[in-house]
Motif scaffolding. Structure first.
Motif, mmCIF file in Angstrom:
data_model
loop_
_atom_site.group_PDB
_atom_site.id
_atom_site.type_symbol
_atom_site.label_atom_id
_atom_site.label_comp_id
_atom_site.label_asym_id
_atom_site.label_seq_id
_atom_site.Cartn_x
_atom_site.Cartn_y
_atom_site.Cartn_z
ATOM 1 N N ASP A 1 -3.878 61.232 14.842
ATOM 2 C CA ASP A 1 -3.902 59.943 14.154
ATOM 3 C C ASP A 1 -2.744 59.052 14.601
ATOM 4 O O ASP A 1 -2.893 57.831 14.708
ATOM 5 C CB ASP A 1 -3.832 60.151 12.643
ATOM 6 N N VAL B 1 -6.182 56.126 12.702
ATOM 7 C CA VAL B 1 -7.086 56.820 11.796
ATOM 8 C C VAL B 1 -8.457 56.144 11.800
ATOM 9 O O VAL B 1 -8.558 54.910 11.756
ATOM 10 C CB VAL B 1 -6.511 56.828 10.361
ATOM 11 N N ARG C 1 -13.880 57.688 17.857
ATOM 12 C CA ARG C 1 -12.656 58.401 18.232
ATOM 13 C C ARG C 1 -12.590 58.584 19.745
ATOM 14 O O ARG C 1 -11.546 58.369 20.368
ATOM 15 C CB ARG C 1 -12.601 59.747 17.515
ATOM 16 N N TYR D 1 -13.091 63.008 13.013
ATOM 17 C CA TYR D 1 -12.463 63.124 14.329
ATOM 18 C C TYR D 1 -13.479 63.334 15.456
ATOM 19 O O TYR D 1 -13.235 62.925 16.585
ATOM 20 C CB TYR D 1 -11.447 64.277 14.322
ATOM 21 N N LYS E 1 -12.428 58.758 8.396
ATOM 22 C CA LYS E 1 -11.508 59.909 8.388
ATOM 23 C C LYS E 1 -12.011 61.086 9.221
ATOM 24 O O LYS E 1 -11.492 62.197 9.111
ATOM 25 C CB LYS E 1 -11.259 60.408 6.946
#
Length: 484
Positions: free
Chosen positions: A75, A80, A91, A86, A84
């Motif tokens: 993060d 972030v 991401r 990943y 929340k």
């Protein structure tokens, strides 16, 4: 016992050959003094970059290798995510963008005028301890084909099929090498590049269910066609793409959504298709007290529908896709000939309501036993799977040659299936929807024939704006006839 020992030796030899072949690919990249970049891998170790380290000469290729495995470190580097999570496409995109920016900042172009930079990244979750979730991941590369040019990008989503985390890690490493190698040596032929992703891998190890190409190396590449290619070659059973033509991840797009699916040829989209869609959607929303923002409408085309005499007509597919996308629809291409298989697939990703909108001829096929000879339970098993979890069918009528309108009430099924059909009808699983009688005489195949022969009047059988698209872009053979 001897056979078992021989099999072990054979498997060992294959593994050695596999590792050597992957090492050769990594070495070729390492020996190319103009390829230089970074590796960022999250969730399964540094499985891709280790092949480059082991191949030799890696200092010519690897600017940096890292694994921000701890969430706080990840993060801090990549910020972030809103959800929340990943293991997401967002991401991966952040990882690629961050690492590309970093290499541009830290590696002097003046000192490296001939180098093409790249950033490779993956974020994955391998199989869990209980072996209930097999795992999945996002893999991508941002790269240049000539020094200083804008970056091109390949982003794909994978589903692991193996049930051992170590095997999944090895599979990911091989896939990564194949992707990097393909980006630099096969970008001129995206189909060949896609095939090469499975070099030294089997399809029972890995599923690729989404892929997108972008940037100067892929000008003219249609991602809808690349999505179709995944299904055609057995890399996945279904793909989706949105109105913008970009591939969508089915698991994410369908997740927690109510789904209304319409199967058709859409060759071309007609007023009948629009009428079916709008009327069934209204019924679906009203009967279940649903909202449109929580509901996904899918226009589904099966692979068999796209085949002409056993050959896939890519141009014809793109013409259909062009019209559906222009109308703002989400499209799914699948290898599901039977409806119950499509429903099973959708049910993997959502626990909400699912409904189908179909015509009379399709309903007759559903209640035809010949399509279920491979099932031990035959038609009973198929219908049990189809109507699982309160599925409902919205039926659009048809007008027969005598001018009679056929709906669920006067539909004639085989005599020995009649009681079974009545059971589902009485249970409210099959519902007639409103229709415009003047549209019942519109048949896609007849409209297509009129377009190709440039007859008058076909325009009024299509949704607003569709005829103009067909003419301007010369779809479905319109151009060829115009030249005569």
């Amino acid at each position: 016992m001897k056979k078992f020992a021989d099999d072990l030796v054979l498997d060992g030899d294959r593994h050695i050959e596999q590792q050597q072949a992957i090492s050769d690919k990594a070495l070729r990249i390492n020996l190319n003094k103009n390829i230089y970049g970074s590796f960022a891998e999250i969730g399964a170790g540094q499985e891709t970059v280790r092949h480059f380290f082991r191949a030799g000469g890696s200092s010519r290729t690897i600017a940096k290798a890292m694994s921000a495995y701890d969430k706080s470190f990840s993060d801090a580097i990549y910020t972030v995510e809103d959800d929340k999570r990943y293991v997401t496409e967002s991401r991966l995109i952040k990882m690629l963008s961050y690492e590309t920016k970093l290499i541009e900042e830290r590696i002097s172009r003046n000192e490296n005028p001939n180098r093409t930079f790249f950033s490779y990244a993956n974020t994955v979750a391998t199989i869990d301890f209980a072996k209930q979730f097999k795992g999945h991941g996002w893999v991508g590369i941002k790269f240049q084909t000539t020094p200083g040019e804008e970056y091109s990008e390949i982003v794909l989503h994978i589903q692991f099929k193996e049930t051992d985390s170590k095997l999944q890690q090895e599979t990911l490493g091989i896939l990564g090498v194949n992707l990097i190698y393909g980006a630099f040596y096969q970008h001129h032929d995206p189909k060949k590049l896609i095939n090469s992703l499975y070099d030294h891998l089997d399809k029972d190890q890995l599923e690729i269910d989404s892929i997108n190409f972008s940037g100067p190396a892929f000008q003219g590449v249609d991602n809808r066609l690349m999505s179709l290619y995944l299904v055609k070659n057995g890399m996945t059973e279904a793909v989706m793409f949105g109105p913008n033509g970009l591939s969508l991840l089915p698991a994410t797009t369908i997740y927690r959504k109510n789904v209304l699916a319409l199967r058709g040829s859409f060759r071309p989209v007609t007023l009948v298709n629009t009428n079916m869609y709008k009327r069934s959607l209204n019924s679906f929303l009203e009967e279940n007290n649903l909202t449109e923002d929580k509901t996904l409408v899918l226009f589904e085309i099966t692979l068999s529908n796209l085949l002409h005499e056993g050959v896939l007509d890519e141009e014809d597919f793109l013409h259909r896709a062009e019209l559906l996308c222009s109308l703002g629809h989400t499209v799914m291409i699948s290898n599901f000939k039977e409806y119950y298989r499509m429903v099973e697939y959708l049910s993997q990703f959502t626990k909400e309501k699912i409904a189908l909108t179909i015509g009379v001829s399709s309903l007759l096929n559903i209640f035809d036993e010949k399509y279920y000879t491979k099932l031990n339970g035959g038609i009973l098993e198929a219908l049990g799977k189809l109507f699982y979890k309160d599925l409902k069918i919205y039926l659009y009528p048809m007008k027969n040659e005598e001018g009679e309108i056929i709906n669920s009430n006067n539909l004639k099924v085989a005599l020995h299936i009649k009681d079974l059909y009545k059971y589902f009808k009485k249970a409210g699983k099959i519902v007639d929807i409103d229709y415009d009688e003047e549209n019942l005489s519109i048949l896609s195949r007849e409209v297509l024939k009129q377009i190709q022969q440039r007859e008058d009047g076909w325009e009024k059988m299509l949704p607003e704006g569709v005829a103009s698209i067909i003419k301007n872009k010369e779809l479905f053979g319109y151009k060829e006839k115009q030249k005569i």
